[in-house]
Design an enzyme around this catalytic site. Sequence first.
Site, PDB file in Angstrom:
ATOM      1  N   THR A 172       0.832  -1.200   0.000  1.00 43.89           N
ATOM      2  CA  THR A 172       0.000   0.000   0.000  1.00 43.89           C
ATOM      3  C   THR A 172       0.865   1.248   0.000  1.00 43.89           C
ATOM      4  OG1 THR A 172      -1.739  -1.182   1.154  1.00 43.89           O
ATOM      5  CG2 THR A 172      -1.831   1.221   1.219  1.00 43.89           C
ATOM      6  N   TYR A 207       2.379   1.603  -3.455  1.00 44.96           N
ATOM      7  CA  TYR A 207       1.342   2.014  -4.398  1.00 44.96           C
ATOM      8  C   TYR A 207       1.029   3.500  -4.237  1.00 44.96           C
ATOM      9  CZ  TYR A 207      -3.413   2.463  -6.241  1.00 44.96           C
ATOM     10  OH  TYR A 207      -4.526   2.883  -6.897  1.00 44.96           O
ATOM     11  N   GLU A 208       0.788   3.938  -2.996  1.00 46.97           N
ATOM     12  CA  GLU A 208       0.456   5.335  -2.760  1.00 46.97           C
ATOM     13  C   GLU A 208       1.610   6.249  -3.146  1.00 46.97           C
ATOM     14  OE1 GLU A 208      -0.664   5.365   1.337  1.00 46.97           O
ATOM     15  OE2 GLU A 208      -2.672   4.588   0.919  1.00 46.97           O
ATOM     16  N   GLY A 209       2.816   5.850  -2.821  1.00 49.59           N
ATOM     17  CA  GLY A 209       3.978   6.662  -3.175  1.00 49.59           C
ATOM     18  C   GLY A 209       4.167   6.775  -4.666  1.00 49.59           C
TER      19      GLY A 209
END
Length: 165
Positions: free
Chosen positions: A3, A6-8
């Site tokens: 996560t 992915y967010e980064g």
Amino acid sequence: RITMIYEGTNGIQALDLVGRKLQQDGGQAAAALIEDMRGVAAALADQPGDALPAIARQLAPAVDALETTTEWIRATFATDPVAGASGATHYCRMMGFTAGGWMLGKSALRAAARLGEGAGNAAFLQAKIDTARFYADQYLPLARAMAEPVMRGGDTVMALPEDMF
């Protein structure tokens, strides 16, 4: 862990879009893309029947919102990069949703033309049109909704002091 990666990654791509891609060449590439999208919406609106004009009724305002938001980001980023970049992730999604509608609209136009010629697999071609209409009804309104947080969310994004993290 995935996560955070992915967010980064999404954040990096979004910041690159608003900080570099929209700023290069005086915004000409973005303007040309938006103009192409607008042309597809106009072509869809000009088609007989209900399905393709229904797609246009969702695509055209999504393109308008994308254009307004793009111009806002370009102008704001030049004087206040933090405010201009604060909505980068929402803008990236907005661009993606609108581009998806544009490409599916192009596909629907081609499918309708082939159906009109009596060429190809009619069920497959109709499914292309139906898919484009579904996308237009379900996702293009989301693109329009993202304009507000992109253009007005900067103050709240940066409201907490750095030591709160």
